[in-house]
Design an enzyme around this catalytic site. Structure first.
Site, PDB file in Angstrom:
ATOM      1  N   HIS A   9       0.794  -1.251   0.029  1.00  9.56           N
ATOM      2  CA  HIS A   9       0.070   0.138   0.115  1.00  9.56           C
ATOM      3  C   HIS A   9       0.875   1.251  -0.141  1.00  9.56           C
ATOM      4  O   HIS A   9       0.399   2.404  -0.494  1.00  9.56           O
ATOM      5  CB  HIS A   9      -0.906  -0.156   1.268  1.00  9.56           C
ATOM      6  CG  HIS A   9      -0.337  -0.344   2.542  1.00  9.56           C
ATOM      7  ND1 HIS A   9       0.219  -1.530   2.854  1.00  9.56           N
ATOM      8  CD2 HIS A   9      -0.082   0.254   3.558  1.00  9.56           C
ATOM      9  CE1 HIS A   9       0.823  -1.591   3.988  1.00  9.56           C
ATOM     10  NE2 HIS A   9       0.636  -0.520   4.478  1.00  9.56           N
ATOM     11  N   CYS A  65       7.789  -0.278  -1.651  1.00 14.75           N
ATOM     12  CA  CYS A  65       6.812  -0.035  -0.555  1.00 14.75           C
ATOM     13  C   CYS A  65       7.012   1.173   0.106  1.00 14.75           C
ATOM     14  O   CYS A  65       7.503   2.095  -0.698  1.00 14.75           O
ATOM     15  CB  CYS A  65       7.234  -1.056   0.558  1.00 14.75           C
ATOM     16  SG  CYS A  65       8.955  -1.155   1.349  1.00 14.75           S
ATOM     17  N   GLY A  68      10.936   1.276   0.850  1.00 12.48           N
ATOM     18  CA  GLY A  68      11.740   0.397   0.082  1.00 12.48           C
ATOM     19  C   GLY A  68      12.679  -0.633   0.835  1.00 12.48           C
ATOM     20  O   GLY A  68      13.390  -1.437   0.509  1.00 12.48           O
ATOM     21  N   VAL A  69      12.608  -0.202   2.208  1.00  4.00           N
ATOM     22  CA  VAL A  69      13.861  -0.941   2.933  1.00  4.00           C
ATOM     23  C   VAL A  69      13.113  -2.483   3.232  1.00  4.00           C
ATOM     24  O   VAL A  69      13.763  -3.346   3.279  1.00  4.00           O
ATOM     25  CB  VAL A  69      13.700  -0.108   4.412  1.00  4.00           C
ATOM     26  CG1 VAL A  69      14.675  -1.016   5.470  1.00  4.00           C
ATOM     27  CG2 VAL A  69      14.717   1.095   4.110  1.00  4.00           C
ATOM     28  N   GLY A  70      11.742  -2.296   3.636  1.00  2.00           N
ATOM     29  CA  GLY A  70      11.251  -3.871   4.160  1.00  2.00           C
ATOM     30  C   GLY A  70      11.194  -4.808   3.003  1.00  2.00           C
ATOM     31  O   GLY A  70      11.651  -5.829   3.208  1.00  2.00           O
ATOM     32  N   HIS A  98      28.789  -2.802  -9.968  1.00  5.54           N
ATOM     33  CA  HIS A  98      29.635  -3.670  -8.827  1.00  5.54           C
ATOM     34  C   HIS A  98      28.843  -4.687  -8.321  1.00  5.54           C
ATOM     35  O   HIS A  98      29.660  -5.832  -7.869  1.00  5.54           O
ATOM     36  CB  HIS A  98      30.037  -2.595  -7.881  1.00  5.54           C
ATOM     37  CG  HIS A  98      31.135  -1.682  -8.219  1.00  5.54           C
ATOM     38  ND1 HIS A  98      32.033  -0.941  -7.539  1.00  5.54           N
ATOM     39  CD2 HIS A  98      31.697  -1.306  -9.676  1.00  5.54           C
ATOM     40  CE1 HIS A  98      32.920  -0.154  -8.395  1.00  5.54           C
ATOM     41  NE2 HIS A  98      32.774  -0.347  -9.514  1.00  5.54           N
ATOM     42  N   ASN A  99      27.686  -4.645  -8.434  1.00  4.28           N
ATOM     43  CA  ASN A  99      26.857  -5.678  -7.382  1.00  4.28           C
ATOM     44  C   ASN A  99      26.009  -6.624  -8.237  1.00  4.28           C
ATOM     45  O   ASN A  99      25.258  -7.664  -7.621  1.00  4.28           O
ATOM     46  CB  ASN A  99      26.048  -5.312  -6.031  1.00  4.28           C
ATOM     47  CG  ASN A  99      26.859  -4.115  -5.461  1.00  4.28           C
ATOM     48  OD1 ASN A  99      26.649  -2.901  -5.547  1.00  4.28           O
ATOM     49  ND2 ASN A  99      27.864  -4.542  -4.811  1.00  4.28           N
ATOM     50  N   ARG A 109       7.334   6.638  -0.271  1.00  3.98           N
ATOM     51  CA  ARG A 109       6.977   7.723   0.400  1.00  3.98           C
ATOM     52  C   ARG A 109       8.066   8.679   0.395  1.00  3.98           C
ATOM     53  O   ARG A 109       8.153   9.719   1.400  1.00  3.98           O
ATOM     54  CB  ARG A 109       6.452   7.307   2.017  1.00  3.98           C
ATOM     55  CG  ARG A 109       5.175   6.652   1.831  1.00  3.98           C
ATOM     56  CD  ARG A 109       4.920   6.029   2.975  1.00  3.98           C
ATOM     57  NE  ARG A 109       3.575   5.091   3.422  1.00  3.98           N
ATOM     58  CZ  ARG A 109       3.442   4.314   4.072  1.00  3.98           C
ATOM     59  NH1 ARG A 109       4.290   3.994   5.008  1.00  3.98           N
ATOM     60  NH2 ARG A 109       2.205   3.631   3.891  1.00  3.98           N
ATOM     61  N   ARG A 132      36.498  -8.398 -11.356  1.00  3.00           N
ATOM     62  CA  ARG A 132      36.891  -8.449  -9.917  1.00  3.00           C
ATOM     63  C   ARG A 132      35.539  -8.490  -9.208  1.00  3.00           C
ATOM     64  O   ARG A 132      35.360  -9.037  -8.196  1.00  3.00           O
ATOM     65  CB  ARG A 132      37.715  -7.770  -9.453  1.00  3.00           C
ATOM     66  CG  ARG A 132      37.134  -6.084  -9.393  1.00  3.00           C
ATOM     67  CD  ARG A 132      38.235  -5.043  -8.956  1.00  3.00           C
ATOM     68  NE  ARG A 132      37.849  -3.727  -9.049  1.00  3.00           N
ATOM     69  CZ  ARG A 132      37.730  -2.810 -10.046  1.00  3.00           C
ATOM     70  NH1 ARG A 132      37.962  -3.545 -11.351  1.00  3.00           N
ATOM     71  NH2 ARG A 132      37.227  -1.559  -9.994  1.00  3.00           N
ATOM     72  N   ARG A 136      33.441 -11.348  -6.357  1.00  4.98           N
ATOM     73  CA  ARG A 136      32.607 -10.936  -5.201  1.00  4.98           C
ATOM     74  C   ARG A 136      31.337 -10.981  -5.092  1.00  4.98           C
ATOM     75  O   ARG A 136      30.779 -11.476  -3.932  1.00  4.98           O
ATOM     76  CB  ARG A 136      33.075  -9.126  -4.907  1.00  4.98           C
ATOM     77  CG  ARG A 136      34.482  -8.823  -4.616  1.00  4.98           C
ATOM     78  CD  ARG A 136      34.805  -7.531  -4.947  1.00  4.98           C
ATOM     79  NE  ARG A 136      36.068  -7.125  -4.987  1.00  4.98           N
ATOM     80  CZ  ARG A 136      36.802  -5.962  -5.502  1.00  4.98           C
ATOM     81  NH1 ARG A 136      36.061  -5.041  -5.938  1.00  4.98           N
ATOM     82  NH2 ARG A 136      38.162  -5.940  -5.473  1.00  4.98           N
TER      83      ARG A 136
HETATM   84  C1  RB5 Z   1       3.748   0.138   5.669  1.00  2.00           C
HETATM   85  O1  RB5 Z   1       3.299   0.964   6.460  1.00  2.00           O
HETATM   86  C2  RB5 Z   1       5.550   0.213   5.580  1.00  2.00           C
HETATM   87  O2  RB5 Z   1       6.050  -0.323   6.532  1.00  2.00           O
HETATM   88  C3  RB5 Z   1       5.946  -0.555   4.292  1.00  2.00           C
HETATM   89  O3  RB5 Z   1       5.309   0.008   3.187  1.00  2.00           O
HETATM   90  C4  RB5 Z   1       7.578  -0.494   4.184  1.00  2.00           C
HETATM   91  O4  RB5 Z   1       7.884   0.971   4.249  1.00  2.00           O
HETATM   92  C5  RB5 Z   1       8.205  -1.163   5.170  1.00  2.00           C
HETATM   93  O5  RB5 Z   1       9.488  -1.273   4.989  1.00  2.00           O
END
Ligand code: RB5
Length: 165
Positions: A9, A65, A68-70, A98-99, A109, A132, A136
């Site tokens: 979402h 998301c 982008g981290v989760g 490189h990766n 967001r 190289r 890796r």
């Molecule tokens: C959802 O609220 C949020 O946690 C998800 O979109 C994301 O940012 C998680 O890393």
């Protein structure tokens, strides 16, 4: 090039803005959702895209998301996935060169649509440098093919080399 795309979402709005541009550029897109801003659990989408990329059924994955981290954390649990969270083009470029990153994670967001499109374009166009860097990447991939994180994984490469080469 075939690309599987997914979002939760927090990434829905950005996904809807990116998809038409990918279609216009001739990429073959599989959009597995979500198809509305309904609340959902992003790891389910990250795993589905990650497994499909790792199996070679598509060439690349794009996950969006809120941050982008989760999505990135979840996708990187899949052996063979090299996911990057890139919020600007240089990161996208270096993650390819490189990766050999094969999944791009964006934060709906945190990044506007124009910058996101630039990141996506760079990420899709930049080649992997190999050489190289291949060694890796092979070391990274050996972590997941040999009981990742356990003592049985031995990395025998040279330590202490100069950074940034
Ligand atoms: C959802 O609220 C949020 O946690 C998800 O979109 C994301 O940012 C998680 O890393």
């Amino acid at each position: 090039m075939k690309i599987m795309v997914a979002c939760d979402h927090g990434g829905y709005e950005l996904k809807e803005k990116i998809l038409p541009h990918l279609h216009d550029q001739g990429y073959e897109i599989e959009d597995i959702g979500v198809h509305s801003p309904e609340s959902c659990d992003y790891p389910l989408y990250a795993v589905r895209v990650g497994r499909t990329v790792a199996a070679g059924e598509v060439n690349r994955g794009i996950l969006i998301c809120g941050s982008g981290v989760g999505m990135c954390i979840a996708a990187n649990r899949i052996p063979g996935v090299r996911a990057v969270q890139a919020s600007e083009p240089f990161l996208a470029k270096m993650s390819r060169r490189h990766n050999d990153s094969n999944v791009l994670c964006l934060g709906g967001r945190f990044i506007g649509p124009d910058l996101a499109l630039e990141v996506v374009n760079v990420w899709l166009q930049e080649p992997f440098d190999g050489g190289r860097h291949q060694r890796r990447v092979d070391l990274i991939d050996s972590l997941s093919s040999n009981a990742a994180g356990s003592e049985s994984v031995s990395l025998t490469g040279k330590l202490g080399q100069k950074a940034y080469n």
